[in-house]
Design a protein around this motif. Structure first.
Motif: not given
Lengths: 519, 129
Positions: A227-231, A244-245, A253-255, A287-288
Protein backbone atom coordinates in the motif's frame (compact mmCIF):
# COMPACT_ATOMS: atom_id res chain seq x y z
CA UNK A 1 7.76 26.21 -59.21
CA UNK A 2 8.81 25.53 -55.60
CA UNK A 3 8.53 22.03 -54.27
CA UNK A 4 5.59 21.26 -52.00
CA UNK A 5 6.23 19.80 -48.57
CA UNK A 6 4.87 16.47 -49.78
CA UNK A 7 7.39 16.42 -52.60
CA UNK A 8 10.28 17.31 -50.31
CA UNK A 9 9.58 14.55 -47.80
CA UNK A 10 8.81 11.88 -50.37
CA UNK A 11 11.69 9.63 -51.43
CA UNK A 12 11.31 7.51 -54.52
CA UNK A 13 12.88 4.08 -54.51
CA UNK A 14 15.66 3.43 -57.01
CA UNK A 15 13.45 1.62 -59.50
CA UNK A 16 10.99 4.52 -59.54
CA UNK A 17 13.82 7.06 -59.81
CA UNK A 18 15.21 5.08 -62.77
CA UNK A 19 11.91 4.92 -64.60
CA UNK A 20 10.45 8.34 -63.63
CA UNK A 21 13.54 10.56 -63.66
CA UNK A 22 16.56 9.00 -65.36
CA UNK A 23 15.02 7.32 -68.41
CA UNK A 24 12.72 10.25 -69.30
CA UNK A 25 15.70 12.59 -69.05
CA UNK A 26 17.76 10.37 -71.37
CA UNK A 27 14.88 10.12 -73.81
CA UNK A 28 14.48 13.88 -73.75
CA UNK A 29 18.15 14.20 -74.66
CA UNK A 30 17.73 11.66 -77.50
CA UNK A 31 20.73 9.52 -76.57
CA UNK A 32 21.71 7.11 -79.33
CA UNK A 33 22.49 4.18 -77.04
CA UNK A 34 20.36 1.14 -77.90
CA UNK A 35 22.16 -1.52 -75.82
CA UNK A 36 20.19 -1.66 -72.55
CA UNK A 37 21.13 -5.27 -71.79
CA UNK A 38 22.37 -5.75 -68.23
CA UNK A 39 26.08 -4.99 -68.23
CA UNK A 40 25.73 -2.15 -70.68
CA UNK A 41 27.72 0.99 -69.98
CA UNK A 42 24.90 3.53 -70.23
CA UNK A 43 22.60 1.27 -68.27
CA UNK A 44 25.18 1.02 -65.48
CA UNK A 45 25.70 4.77 -65.46
CA UNK A 46 21.94 5.26 -65.29
CA UNK A 47 21.67 3.04 -62.23
CA UNK A 48 24.55 4.86 -60.54
CA UNK A 49 22.82 8.20 -61.19
CA UNK A 50 19.51 6.89 -59.88
CA UNK A 51 21.23 5.58 -56.74
CA UNK A 52 22.86 8.96 -56.12
CA UNK A 53 19.50 10.62 -56.73
CA UNK A 54 17.87 8.44 -54.07
CA UNK A 55 20.64 9.39 -51.61
CA UNK A 56 20.10 13.07 -52.34
CA UNK A 57 16.31 12.76 -52.03
CA UNK A 58 16.78 11.04 -48.66
CA UNK A 59 19.01 13.83 -47.40
CA UNK A 60 16.52 16.49 -48.45
CA UNK A 61 13.55 14.56 -47.06
CA UNK A 62 15.31 13.99 -43.75
CA UNK A 63 16.15 17.64 -43.29
CA UNK A 64 12.68 18.78 -44.34
CA UNK A 65 10.81 16.27 -42.18
CA UNK A 66 12.93 16.90 -39.12
CA UNK A 67 11.75 20.51 -39.04
CA UNK A 68 8.23 19.37 -38.24
CA UNK A 69 7.53 18.18 -34.73
CA UNK A 70 4.95 15.64 -35.76
CA UNK A 71 7.57 13.84 -37.85
CA UNK A 72 10.60 14.09 -35.60
CA UNK A 73 8.62 13.21 -32.46
CA UNK A 74 7.14 10.20 -34.20
CA UNK A 75 3.49 11.27 -34.03
CA UNK A 76 3.10 10.87 -37.78
CA UNK A 77 5.13 8.72 -40.15
CA UNK A 78 6.77 10.48 -43.07
CA UNK A 79 5.31 9.63 -46.51
CA UNK A 80 8.48 7.81 -47.53
CA UNK A 81 8.84 6.04 -44.20
CA UNK A 82 12.23 7.54 -43.37
CA UNK A 83 12.81 7.80 -39.65
CA UNK A 84 13.76 11.29 -38.42
CA UNK A 85 13.09 10.67 -34.74
CA UNK A 86 16.83 10.87 -34.05
CA UNK A 87 16.39 14.61 -34.57
CA UNK A 88 13.92 14.83 -31.67
CA UNK A 89 16.40 15.95 -28.98
CA UNK A 90 17.79 18.69 -31.20
CA UNK A 91 14.36 20.03 -32.20
CA UNK A 92 13.15 19.80 -28.59
CA UNK A 93 16.06 21.90 -27.38
CA UNK A 94 16.16 24.40 -30.22
CA UNK A 95 12.44 24.97 -30.71
CA UNK A 96 11.03 24.32 -27.24
CA UNK A 97 13.94 24.69 -24.83
CA UNK A 98 13.28 21.20 -23.50
CA UNK A 99 16.09 18.74 -22.77
CA UNK A 100 15.56 15.06 -23.39
CA UNK A 101 15.57 12.96 -20.21
CA UNK A 102 18.45 10.52 -20.43
CA UNK A 103 18.50 6.94 -19.19
CA UNK A 104 19.35 6.49 -15.53
CA UNK A 105 20.73 3.78 -13.28
CA UNK A 106 18.71 1.85 -10.72
CA UNK A 107 20.25 2.33 -7.29
CA UNK A 108 19.52 0.05 -4.35
CA UNK A 109 20.71 -0.43 -0.79
CA UNK A 110 22.59 -3.67 -0.26
CA UNK A 111 23.38 -5.07 3.16
CA UNK A 112 26.95 -6.32 3.30
CA UNK A 113 27.56 -8.71 6.22
CA UNK A 114 31.07 -9.66 7.30
CA UNK A 115 31.36 -12.88 9.31
CA UNK A 116 35.15 -12.71 9.48
CA UNK A 117 37.26 -10.92 12.06
CA UNK A 118 38.94 -8.80 9.41
CA UNK A 119 37.28 -5.59 8.30
CA UNK A 120 37.10 -5.03 4.53
CA UNK A 121 37.68 -1.59 3.06
CA UNK A 122 37.57 1.24 2.60
CA UNK A 123 35.91 0.60 -0.72
CA UNK A 124 35.01 3.34 -3.16
CA UNK A 125 32.81 3.44 -6.29
CA UNK A 126 33.39 0.32 -8.35
CA UNK A 127 35.12 -1.46 -5.50
CA UNK A 128 32.65 -4.37 -5.45
CA UNK A 129 30.37 -6.01 -8.00
CA UNK A 130 27.41 -8.25 -7.14
CA UNK A 131 25.08 -10.35 -9.26
CA UNK A 132 21.38 -11.15 -8.89
CA UNK A 133 19.71 -14.41 -9.99
CA UNK A 134 18.43 -12.61 -13.10
CA UNK A 135 22.01 -12.05 -14.22
CA UNK A 136 21.75 -8.35 -13.52
CA UNK A 137 24.91 -6.96 -11.99
CA UNK A 138 25.29 -4.00 -9.67
CA UNK A 139 28.36 -1.97 -8.85
CA UNK A 140 29.19 -0.27 -5.54
CA UNK A 141 28.35 3.41 -5.70
CA UNK A 142 25.50 5.68 -6.76
CA UNK A 143 26.58 6.34 -10.32
CA UNK A 144 26.33 10.08 -9.74
CA UNK A 145 29.07 12.25 -11.29
CA UNK A 146 30.12 13.36 -7.79
CA UNK A 147 29.82 9.91 -6.24
CA UNK A 148 31.81 9.95 -2.99
CA UNK A 149 30.76 6.52 -1.74
CA UNK A 150 33.29 5.08 0.70
CA UNK A 151 32.45 2.12 2.91
CA UNK A 152 34.24 -0.18 5.31
CA UNK A 153 32.62 -3.51 6.14
CA UNK A 154 33.35 -3.92 9.82
CA UNK A 155 34.46 -7.23 11.27
CA UNK A 156 31.62 -9.42 12.52
CA UNK A 157 29.10 -6.78 11.56
CA UNK A 158 27.25 -5.37 8.58
CA UNK A 159 26.88 -2.14 6.67
CA UNK A 160 24.33 -0.87 4.14
CA UNK A 161 25.84 0.49 0.92
CA UNK A 162 24.43 1.89 -2.32
CA UNK A 163 24.91 -0.16 -5.47
CA UNK A 164 23.97 1.07 -8.93
CA UNK A 165 22.99 -1.07 -11.91
CA UNK A 166 25.85 -2.04 -14.20
CA UNK A 167 24.26 -0.16 -17.09
CA UNK A 168 21.62 2.52 -17.34
CA UNK A 169 18.15 1.21 -18.14
CA UNK A 170 17.57 0.18 -21.76
CA UNK A 171 14.50 -2.03 -22.03
CA UNK A 172 14.93 -2.56 -25.78
CA UNK A 173 18.34 -4.06 -25.15
CA UNK A 174 17.04 -6.18 -22.29
CA UNK A 175 18.63 -3.99 -19.60
CA UNK A 176 15.86 -3.78 -16.99
CA UNK A 177 16.80 -3.75 -13.32
CA UNK A 178 13.49 -4.52 -11.63
CA UNK A 179 14.91 -7.27 -9.41
CA UNK A 180 12.80 -7.89 -6.33
CA UNK A 181 13.90 -7.55 -2.74
CA UNK A 182 15.03 -10.50 -0.65
CA UNK A 183 16.87 -12.41 -3.38
CA UNK A 184 20.01 -14.56 -3.25
CA UNK A 185 22.94 -12.39 -4.30
CA UNK A 186 26.40 -13.54 -5.28
CA UNK A 187 29.62 -11.57 -5.26
CA UNK A 188 31.32 -11.20 -8.63
CA UNK A 189 34.41 -9.68 -7.04
CA UNK A 190 35.47 -12.68 -4.98
CA UNK A 191 38.25 -11.17 -2.90
CA UNK A 192 36.15 -10.42 0.20
CA UNK A 193 36.28 -13.57 2.34
CA UNK A 194 33.46 -13.84 4.82
CA UNK A 195 31.35 -11.15 3.18
CA UNK A 196 27.83 -11.83 1.93
CA UNK A 197 25.33 -9.50 0.29
CA UNK A 198 21.58 -9.35 0.82
CA UNK A 199 18.80 -6.95 -0.17
CA UNK A 200 16.04 -7.28 2.42
CA UNK A 201 12.91 -5.23 2.06
CA UNK A 202 11.96 -3.36 5.23
CA UNK A 203 8.36 -3.51 6.40
CA UNK A 204 8.04 0.20 5.62
CA UNK A 205 9.80 2.60 3.32
CA UNK A 206 11.40 5.66 4.76
CA UNK A 207 8.92 8.50 5.25
CA UNK A 208 9.14 11.34 2.72
CA UNK A 209 7.96 14.73 3.92
CA UNK A 210 6.70 17.73 1.95
CA UNK A 211 6.51 20.94 3.95
CA UNK A 212 8.27 22.89 6.69
CA UNK A 213 7.23 21.25 9.94
CA UNK A 214 9.81 19.26 11.93
CA UNK A 215 7.38 16.83 13.56
CA UNK A 216 7.77 13.23 12.51
CA UNK A 217 5.35 10.57 11.34
CA UNK A 218 6.47 6.99 11.94
CA UNK A 219 4.76 3.79 10.79
CA UNK A 220 5.25 0.64 12.85
CA UNK A 221 3.78 -2.77 13.72
CA UNK A 222 3.33 -5.61 11.26
CA UNK A 223 1.53 -4.54 8.09
CA UNK A 224 -0.28 -6.66 5.53
CA UNK A 225 -0.46 -6.13 1.78
CA UNK A 226 1.21 -3.56 -0.46
CA UNK A 227 0.00 0.00 0.00
CA UNK A 228 0.83 3.68 -0.42
CA UNK A 229 -0.11 5.90 2.52
CA UNK A 230 -0.17 9.69 2.75
CA UNK A 231 -0.59 11.61 6.02
CA UNK A 232 -1.72 15.23 5.64
CA UNK A 233 -1.68 17.79 8.43
CA UNK A 234 -4.95 19.72 8.38
CA UNK A 235 -4.44 22.16 11.26
CA UNK A 236 -1.14 23.00 12.88
CA UNK A 237 -0.09 22.11 16.37
CA UNK A 238 1.84 19.59 18.39
CA UNK A 239 0.92 15.96 18.62
CA UNK A 240 -2.47 15.56 20.24
CA UNK A 241 -3.52 19.03 19.02
CA UNK A 242 -2.79 19.06 15.30
CA UNK A 243 -5.53 17.48 13.22
CA UNK A 244 -4.58 15.25 10.35
CA UNK A 245 -5.99 12.99 7.67
CA UNK A 246 -4.82 9.88 5.84
CA UNK A 247 -5.12 8.70 2.24
CA UNK A 248 -4.79 5.04 1.37
CA UNK A 249 -3.63 4.16 -2.15
CA UNK A 250 -4.62 7.53 -3.55
CA UNK A 251 -8.16 7.47 -2.22
CA UNK A 252 -9.78 10.54 -0.67
CA UNK A 253 -8.38 11.74 2.65
CA UNK A 254 -10.11 10.54 5.81
CA UNK A 255 -9.75 12.58 8.98
CA UNK A 256 -7.96 11.13 12.02
CA UNK A 257 -8.95 14.11 14.15
CA UNK A 258 -6.19 15.10 16.62
CA UNK A 259 -5.00 11.60 17.51
CA UNK A 260 -1.37 11.23 18.54
CA UNK A 261 -1.33 7.79 16.96
CA UNK A 262 -3.63 5.26 15.39
CA UNK A 263 -3.37 1.48 15.25
CA UNK A 264 -4.46 -1.09 12.72
CA UNK A 265 -4.95 1.63 10.12
CA UNK A 266 -7.38 0.49 7.40
CA UNK A 267 -7.43 -2.95 8.97
CA UNK A 268 -3.93 -3.44 7.61
CA UNK A 269 -2.09 -3.73 10.92
CA UNK A 270 -0.32 -0.38 10.46
CA UNK A 271 0.39 1.86 13.44
CA UNK A 272 1.00 5.55 12.64
CA UNK A 273 2.58 7.68 15.37
CA UNK A 274 3.13 11.43 15.38
CA UNK A 275 6.00 12.90 17.44
CA UNK A 276 6.97 16.53 18.04
CA UNK A 277 10.68 15.99 17.48
CA UNK A 278 11.37 19.17 19.47
CA UNK A 279 9.13 21.43 17.39
CA UNK A 280 6.33 23.72 18.58
CA UNK A 281 4.19 23.79 16.64
CA UNK A 282 5.67 20.56 15.34
CA UNK A 283 3.16 20.01 12.57
CA UNK A 284 2.22 22.68 10.01
CA UNK A 285 -1.02 22.75 8.04
CA UNK A 286 -0.62 21.44 4.51
CA UNK A 287 2.42 19.29 5.24
CA UNK A 288 2.20 15.78 3.80
CA UNK A 289 4.11 12.66 4.78
CA UNK A 290 4.36 9.69 2.40
CA UNK A 291 5.38 6.09 3.00
CA UNK A 292 4.87 2.66 1.45
CA UNK A 293 4.44 -0.78 2.86
CA UNK A 294 6.40 -2.91 2.27
CA UNK A 295 9.48 -0.83 1.70
CA UNK A 296 12.08 -1.59 -0.94
CA UNK A 297 15.83 -1.76 -1.13
CA UNK A 298 15.56 0.37 -4.28
CA UNK A 299 16.31 4.04 -3.64
CA UNK A 300 16.22 5.20 -7.25
CA UNK A 301 14.25 3.51 -10.01
CA UNK A 302 16.19 3.61 -13.27
CA UNK A 303 14.46 4.55 -16.50
CA UNK A 304 15.00 4.29 -20.23
CA UNK A 305 16.02 7.29 -22.25
CA UNK A 306 12.95 9.36 -23.03
CA UNK A 307 11.35 8.26 -26.27
CA UNK A 308 10.86 10.80 -29.08
CA UNK A 309 7.10 10.44 -28.58
CA UNK A 310 7.25 11.23 -24.86
CA UNK A 311 9.65 14.10 -25.48
CA UNK A 312 7.30 15.51 -28.07
CA UNK A 313 4.37 15.41 -25.66
CA UNK A 314 6.38 17.37 -23.12
CA UNK A 315 7.39 19.87 -25.77
CA UNK A 316 3.87 20.43 -27.00
CA UNK A 317 2.61 20.71 -23.41
CA UNK A 318 4.81 23.75 -22.84
CA UNK A 319 2.58 25.77 -25.14
CA UNK A 320 -0.48 25.81 -22.84
CA UNK A 321 1.83 26.74 -19.99
CA UNK A 322 2.91 29.90 -21.79
CA UNK A 323 -0.51 31.47 -21.38
CA UNK A 324 0.08 33.07 -18.00
CA UNK A 325 -0.86 36.59 -16.89
CA UNK A 326 1.35 39.29 -15.45
CA UNK A 327 0.68 41.19 -12.25
CA UNK A 328 0.77 45.03 -12.23
CA UNK A 329 4.50 44.90 -11.55
CA UNK A 330 5.04 42.90 -14.72
CA UNK A 331 5.82 39.58 -13.03
CA UNK A 332 4.40 36.34 -14.37
CA UNK A 333 1.66 34.94 -12.15
CA UNK A 334 0.96 31.23 -12.10
CA UNK A 335 -2.60 30.44 -12.96
CA UNK A 336 -4.31 27.15 -13.46
CA UNK A 337 -2.37 25.09 -15.97
CA UNK A 338 -4.14 22.80 -18.37
CA UNK A 339 -4.29 19.08 -17.75
CA UNK A 340 -1.50 18.58 -20.30
CA UNK A 341 0.60 21.15 -18.48
CA UNK A 342 0.15 19.39 -15.13
CA UNK A 343 1.30 16.15 -16.67
CA UNK A 344 4.26 17.88 -18.30
CA UNK A 345 5.18 19.55 -14.98
CA UNK A 346 5.04 16.19 -13.20
CA UNK A 347 7.38 14.70 -15.80
CA UNK A 348 9.73 17.64 -15.29
CA UNK A 349 9.74 17.34 -11.50
CA UNK A 350 11.62 14.04 -11.37
CA UNK A 351 13.45 11.88 -13.91
CA UNK A 352 11.95 8.85 -12.13
CA UNK A 353 8.49 9.87 -13.37
CA UNK A 354 7.71 8.28 -16.73
CA UNK A 355 3.91 8.18 -16.51
CA UNK A 356 1.78 11.08 -15.37
CA UNK A 357 -1.97 11.44 -15.37
CA UNK A 358 -3.88 14.51 -14.20
CA UNK A 359 -7.56 14.46 -13.35
CA UNK A 360 -9.85 16.90 -11.61
CA UNK A 361 -11.41 15.39 -8.53
CA UNK A 362 -15.03 14.49 -9.15
CA UNK A 363 -16.19 15.47 -5.68
CA UNK A 364 -13.90 18.16 -4.26
CA UNK A 365 -13.76 21.53 -5.92
CA UNK A 366 -10.33 22.78 -7.02
CA UNK A 367 -8.58 19.47 -6.32
CA UNK A 368 -6.49 18.16 -9.20
CA UNK A 369 -5.23 14.61 -8.72
CA UNK A 370 -1.82 14.00 -10.23
CA UNK A 371 -0.93 10.33 -10.54
CA UNK A 372 2.76 9.62 -11.17
CA UNK A 373 4.50 6.33 -11.80
CA UNK A 374 8.04 5.20 -12.50
CA UNK A 375 9.23 2.78 -15.14
CA UNK A 376 7.75 -0.63 -14.46
CA UNK A 377 5.87 0.26 -11.27
CA UNK A 378 4.60 2.84 -8.80
CA UNK A 379 6.79 5.78 -7.85
CA UNK A 380 8.75 5.68 -4.60
CA UNK A 381 7.44 7.86 -1.75
CA UNK A 382 10.41 10.18 -2.16
CA UNK A 383 9.44 10.74 -5.81
CA UNK A 384 5.83 11.45 -4.89
CA UNK A 385 7.08 13.95 -2.32
CA UNK A 386 9.38 15.57 -4.86
CA UNK A 387 6.59 16.08 -7.38
CA UNK A 388 4.21 17.35 -4.68
CA UNK A 389 6.78 19.85 -3.47
CA UNK A 390 7.45 20.94 -7.05
CA UNK A 391 3.77 21.69 -7.68
CA UNK A 392 3.11 23.13 -4.22
CA UNK A 393 5.92 25.65 -4.65
CA UNK A 394 4.05 27.24 -7.54
CA UNK A 395 1.30 28.44 -5.16
CA UNK A 396 -1.43 28.28 -7.74
CA UNK A 397 -4.28 30.57 -6.81
CA UNK A 398 -7.18 28.23 -7.37
CA UNK A 399 -5.91 24.70 -7.83
CA UNK A 400 -4.97 22.18 -5.16
CA UNK A 401 -2.81 19.59 -6.88
CA UNK A 402 -2.55 16.37 -4.88
CA UNK A 403 0.09 13.94 -6.00
CA UNK A 404 -0.18 10.20 -5.51
CA UNK A 405 1.06 7.03 -7.14
CA UNK A 406 -1.14 4.21 -8.43
CA UNK A 407 -1.24 0.77 -6.93
CA UNK A 408 0.51 -1.97 -8.90
CA UNK A 409 -1.89 -4.53 -10.32
CA UNK A 410 -0.22 -7.78 -11.33
CA UNK A 411 -1.33 -8.77 -14.80
CA UNK A 412 -1.02 -12.25 -16.30
CA UNK A 413 -1.28 -13.76 -19.77
CA UNK A 414 -1.83 -17.40 -20.70
CA UNK A 415 -3.43 -19.87 -23.07
CA UNK A 416 -1.80 -19.10 -26.41
CA UNK A 417 0.21 -21.41 -28.61
CA UNK A 418 3.04 -19.82 -30.56
CA UNK A 419 4.32 -21.44 -33.74
CA UNK A 420 7.83 -20.24 -34.45
CA UNK A 421 10.68 -21.13 -36.75
CA UNK A 422 12.74 -23.59 -34.74
CA UNK A 423 16.06 -21.79 -35.03
CA UNK A 424 14.49 -18.50 -33.91
CA UNK A 425 12.58 -19.72 -30.86
CA UNK A 426 15.10 -18.48 -28.24
CA UNK A 427 15.41 -15.01 -29.75
CA UNK A 428 11.67 -14.82 -30.37
CA UNK A 429 10.93 -15.56 -26.71
CA UNK A 430 13.33 -12.84 -25.58
CA UNK A 431 11.95 -10.35 -28.10
CA UNK A 432 8.34 -11.06 -27.17
CA UNK A 433 9.17 -10.61 -23.48
CA UNK A 434 10.69 -7.22 -24.25
CA UNK A 435 7.67 -6.16 -26.33
CA UNK A 436 5.18 -7.22 -23.65
CA UNK A 437 7.25 -5.63 -20.89
CA UNK A 438 7.43 -2.35 -22.81
CA UNK A 439 3.66 -2.42 -23.43
CA UNK A 440 2.66 -3.12 -19.83
CA UNK A 441 5.21 -0.59 -18.54
CA UNK A 442 3.75 2.18 -20.69
CA UNK A 443 6.86 2.43 -22.87
CA UNK A 444 5.32 1.33 -26.17
CA UNK A 445 4.92 4.59 -28.14
CA UNK A 446 2.36 2.98 -30.44
CA UNK A 447 0.18 1.86 -27.53
CA UNK A 448 1.10 4.03 -24.54
CA UNK A 449 -0.56 2.90 -21.30
CA UNK A 450 -1.23 5.30 -18.48
CA UNK A 451 -2.97 4.94 -15.12
CA UNK A 452 -6.11 2.77 -15.10
CA UNK A 453 -5.43 1.54 -18.61
CA UNK A 454 -7.41 -0.84 -20.77
CA UNK A 455 -5.14 -3.74 -21.59
CA UNK A 456 -6.12 -4.66 -25.11
CA UNK A 457 -6.26 -8.27 -26.24
CA UNK A 458 -5.73 -7.23 -29.85
CA UNK A 459 -2.51 -5.37 -29.01
CA UNK A 460 -1.02 -8.41 -27.30
CA UNK A 461 -1.93 -10.53 -30.32
CA UNK A 462 -0.38 -7.97 -32.67
CA UNK A 463 2.82 -7.78 -30.64
CA UNK A 464 3.10 -11.57 -30.60
CA UNK A 465 2.47 -11.95 -34.31
CA UNK A 466 4.94 -9.17 -35.08
CA UNK A 467 7.80 -10.94 -33.31
CA UNK A 468 10.45 -12.09 -35.77
CA UNK A 469 10.27 -15.82 -36.26
CA UNK A 470 6.64 -16.22 -35.19
CA UNK A 471 4.59 -17.76 -37.98
CA UNK A 472 1.46 -18.65 -36.04
CA UNK A 473 -0.39 -17.53 -32.91
CA UNK A 474 -3.69 -18.79 -31.51
CA UNK A 475 -5.39 -15.42 -31.11
CA UNK A 476 -8.60 -16.57 -29.49
CA UNK A 477 -6.78 -18.81 -27.02
CA UNK A 478 -4.85 -15.89 -25.49
CA UNK A 479 -6.27 -14.91 -22.12
CA UNK A 480 -5.54 -11.95 -19.87
CA UNK A 481 -5.94 -12.17 -16.10
CA UNK A 482 -4.83 -10.48 -12.92
CA UNK A 483 -3.30 -11.60 -9.65
CA UNK A 484 -2.91 -15.12 -11.01
CA UNK A 485 -6.56 -15.65 -11.92
CA UNK A 486 -9.70 -14.25 -13.56
CA UNK A 487 -8.46 -15.13 -17.04
CA UNK A 488 -10.57 -14.19 -20.03
CA UNK A 489 -10.00 -13.88 -23.76
CA UNK A 490 -10.90 -10.20 -23.70
CA UNK A 491 -9.58 -6.74 -22.88
CA UNK A 492 -8.88 -6.08 -19.21
CA UNK A 493 -9.87 -2.67 -17.86
CA UNK A 494 -8.20 -1.38 -14.72
CA UNK A 495 -8.86 -0.60 -11.93
CA UNK A 496 -9.95 -3.92 -10.57
CA UNK A 497 -10.79 -2.27 -7.24
CA UNK A 498 -13.39 0.38 -8.07
CA UNK A 499 -12.58 4.05 -7.49
CA UNK A 500 -8.85 3.51 -7.14
CA UNK A 501 -5.85 4.22 -9.36
CA UNK A 502 -3.96 1.21 -10.67
CA UNK A 503 -1.18 0.52 -13.12
CA UNK A 504 -0.32 -2.79 -14.75
CA UNK A 505 2.82 -4.69 -13.86
CA UNK A 506 3.87 -7.83 -15.67
CA UNK A 507 6.79 -10.07 -14.74
CA UNK A 508 6.08 -13.36 -16.47
CA UNK A 509 8.09 -15.15 -19.14
CA UNK A 510 6.31 -16.00 -22.38
CA UNK A 511 8.50 -19.09 -22.53
CA UNK A 512 6.54 -20.44 -19.58
CA UNK A 513 3.04 -19.03 -20.02
CA UNK A 514 2.65 -19.80 -23.73
CA UNK A 515 3.10 -23.09 -25.54
CA UNK A 516 5.86 -22.89 -28.13
CA UNK A 517 5.76 -25.14 -31.19
CA UNK A 518 8.50 -25.26 -33.82
CA UNK A 519 7.21 -24.62 -37.31
CA UNK B 1 19.29 -8.95 -88.82
CA UNK B 2 19.26 -8.79 -85.09
CA UNK B 3 20.58 -5.57 -83.62
CA UNK B 4 23.59 -6.18 -81.41
CA UNK B 5 23.17 -2.73 -79.89
CA UNK B 6 24.98 0.58 -79.62
CA UNK B 7 26.68 1.65 -76.42
CA UNK B 8 29.60 3.69 -75.14
CA UNK B 9 32.92 2.27 -76.37
CA UNK B 10 34.29 1.25 -72.97
CA UNK B 11 35.89 -1.81 -71.41
CA UNK B 12 37.90 -0.67 -68.38
CA UNK B 13 37.24 3.08 -68.48
CA UNK B 14 35.00 5.68 -70.08
CA UNK B 15 36.28 7.37 -73.23
CA UNK B 16 36.74 11.10 -73.15
CA UNK B 17 35.22 12.50 -75.29
CA UNK B 18 32.36 10.00 -75.36
CA UNK B 19 32.44 7.60 -78.30
CA UNK B 20 29.86 5.03 -79.26
CA UNK B 21 30.37 1.56 -80.74
CA UNK B 22 27.88 -0.76 -82.38
CA UNK B 23 27.45 -4.31 -83.58
CA UNK B 24 30.00 -7.03 -82.97
CA UNK B 25 32.49 -4.61 -81.42
CA UNK B 26 29.86 -3.61 -78.87
CA UNK B 27 29.23 -7.26 -78.02
CA UNK B 28 32.99 -7.83 -77.74
CA UNK B 29 33.22 -4.98 -75.23
CA UNK B 30 30.27 -6.38 -73.30
CA UNK B 31 31.89 -9.82 -73.09
CA UNK B 32 35.22 -8.32 -72.05
CA UNK B 33 33.46 -6.36 -69.28
CA UNK B 34 32.01 -9.64 -67.94
CA UNK B 35 35.60 -10.83 -67.46
CA UNK B 36 36.77 -7.61 -65.79
CA UNK B 37 33.90 -6.85 -63.35
CA UNK B 38 33.98 -8.13 -59.75
CA UNK B 39 31.01 -10.36 -58.88
CA UNK B 40 28.20 -8.44 -57.24
CA UNK B 41 29.22 -5.07 -58.65
CA UNK B 42 25.88 -4.57 -60.40
CA UNK B 43 23.98 -5.49 -57.22
CA UNK B 44 25.77 -2.63 -55.47
CA UNK B 45 24.48 -0.07 -57.94
CA UNK B 46 20.95 -1.43 -57.65
CA UNK B 47 20.51 -3.07 -61.05
CA UNK B 48 17.80 -5.68 -60.42
CA UNK B 49 18.78 -7.98 -63.29
CA UNK B 50 21.12 -10.86 -62.46
CA UNK B 51 24.61 -10.37 -63.90
CA UNK B 52 27.30 -13.02 -63.73
CA UNK B 53 30.85 -11.76 -63.96
CA UNK B 54 34.39 -12.43 -62.80
CA UNK B 55 37.45 -10.21 -62.58
CA UNK B 56 40.28 -12.18 -64.07
CA UNK B 57 42.77 -9.65 -62.67
CA UNK B 58 42.22 -11.34 -59.32
CA UNK B 59 44.03 -14.41 -60.74
CA UNK B 60 47.11 -12.37 -61.45
CA UNK B 61 50.10 -11.59 -59.26
CA UNK B 62 50.27 -15.11 -57.85
CA UNK B 63 51.49 -18.48 -59.02
CA UNK B 64 48.86 -20.12 -61.20
CA UNK B 65 48.66 -23.88 -61.44
CA UNK B 66 47.08 -25.96 -64.16
CA UNK B 67 44.06 -26.41 -61.94
CA UNK B 68 43.77 -22.63 -61.55
CA UNK B 69 43.77 -22.16 -65.30
CA UNK B 70 41.15 -24.86 -65.72
CA UNK B 71 39.02 -23.10 -63.13
CA UNK B 72 39.50 -19.79 -64.89
CA UNK B 73 38.48 -21.27 -68.24
CA UNK B 74 35.39 -22.81 -66.72
CA UNK B 75 34.26 -19.66 -64.93
CA UNK B 76 34.97 -17.47 -67.94
CA UNK B 77 32.92 -19.73 -70.22
CA UNK B 78 30.06 -19.73 -67.74
CA UNK B 79 29.81 -15.95 -67.37
CA UNK B 80 30.15 -15.25 -71.10
CA UNK B 81 27.34 -17.67 -71.88
CA UNK B 82 25.00 -15.48 -69.77
CA UNK B 83 24.97 -12.70 -72.38
CA UNK B 84 21.74 -13.08 -74.32
CA UNK B 85 23.57 -12.42 -77.57
CA UNK B 86 25.81 -15.51 -77.06
CA UNK B 87 24.53 -18.94 -78.07
CA UNK B 88 27.63 -21.04 -77.36
CA UNK B 89 31.11 -20.13 -76.10
CA UNK B 90 34.33 -21.79 -74.98
CA UNK B 91 37.22 -19.93 -73.39
CA UNK B 92 40.86 -20.91 -73.49
CA UNK B 93 43.40 -19.37 -71.12
CA UNK B 94 47.11 -19.40 -71.81
CA UNK B 95 49.72 -18.16 -69.41
CA UNK B 96 53.19 -17.13 -70.49
CA UNK B 97 55.82 -15.49 -68.35
CA UNK B 98 54.21 -12.08 -68.29
CA UNK B 99 51.00 -12.46 -70.17
CA UNK B 100 47.64 -14.11 -69.52
CA UNK B 101 45.65 -14.46 -72.73
CA UNK B 102 42.00 -15.49 -72.86
CA UNK B 103 40.60 -16.54 -76.21
CA UNK B 104 36.83 -16.93 -76.54
CA UNK B 105 35.28 -18.73 -79.49
CA UNK B 106 31.63 -19.36 -79.98
CA UNK B 107 28.52 -18.47 -81.89
CA UNK B 108 25.92 -15.81 -81.46
CA UNK B 109 22.90 -14.31 -83.14
CA UNK B 110 25.08 -13.16 -86.03
CA UNK B 111 27.12 -16.30 -86.44
CA UNK B 112 30.48 -17.47 -85.07
CA UNK B 113 32.79 -15.08 -83.19
CA UNK B 114 36.28 -15.04 -81.70
CA UNK B 115 37.93 -12.48 -79.46
CA UNK B 116 41.22 -12.35 -77.62
CA UNK B 117 41.76 -10.67 -74.27
CA UNK B 118 45.44 -10.35 -73.33
CA UNK B 119 46.29 -9.06 -69.84
CA UNK B 120 49.72 -8.21 -68.55
CA UNK B 121 50.40 -10.64 -65.75
CA UNK B 122 52.41 -8.34 -63.55
CA UNK B 123 50.27 -5.23 -63.70
CA UNK B 124 46.88 -6.66 -64.58
CA UNK B 125 46.65 -4.16 -67.37
CA UNK B 126 44.52 -4.84 -70.38
CA UNK B 127 46.87 -4.50 -73.31
CA UNK B 128 44.49 -4.79 -76.26
CA UNK B 129 41.33 -6.60 -77.20
Amino acid sequence: MPFTLSQLVTVLDQASTWSQIVIPELQKRKVRVTDWVVGGVYRAMGYVVSKLSVDAQTIVATYAAALFGDYCFGFVQTPSGIDVTSWAPLVAKQCFGVDRIEATYTVRNITLTNTSTTPQGPLGPGGMIISFPSGNRYILGTGAPDDATSITIPASDSVIAPFRSEFANDSAAGLSYNDASGLTISLVTANFPGVTATNPAPSYSSVSHVGGGIGTVTPSATPSGSHHIAVRIDTQGNTGVATWSTSLDGAAYVTQSNASSITNYGGLGITITLANNGGSPAFLAGDVYYFDTPGSDITTKGRDVETPHALGLRCYATRPMLAFVRDPAGNWVWTSPTINAYEALALLASTQVVVALAQTDGAINNVVRILVASQGGPALPAVVATVQAFLTSRAMLTDRPIVATPVARVVNVAGATVTCKAALIPTAKAAMNREYQAYFSGLDPSNPLSVNPKLEHAVLVELARGTIGVIGFTDTALTIGHDGGSYAAADLQLPITPSTFEMATWSEDVANVFTWVPG
Amino acid sequence: MPDLGTDVDAVTDLPDPEELVSGEANVGNALARRLLTPPGAYDEIGDPEPYDSIDIRQWLGKRLTTADLDDLRSQASQVLSQDERVATVAVDAQLTEKLLTLTAEGSGSKGPFRFVLPIDRLTGQLLES
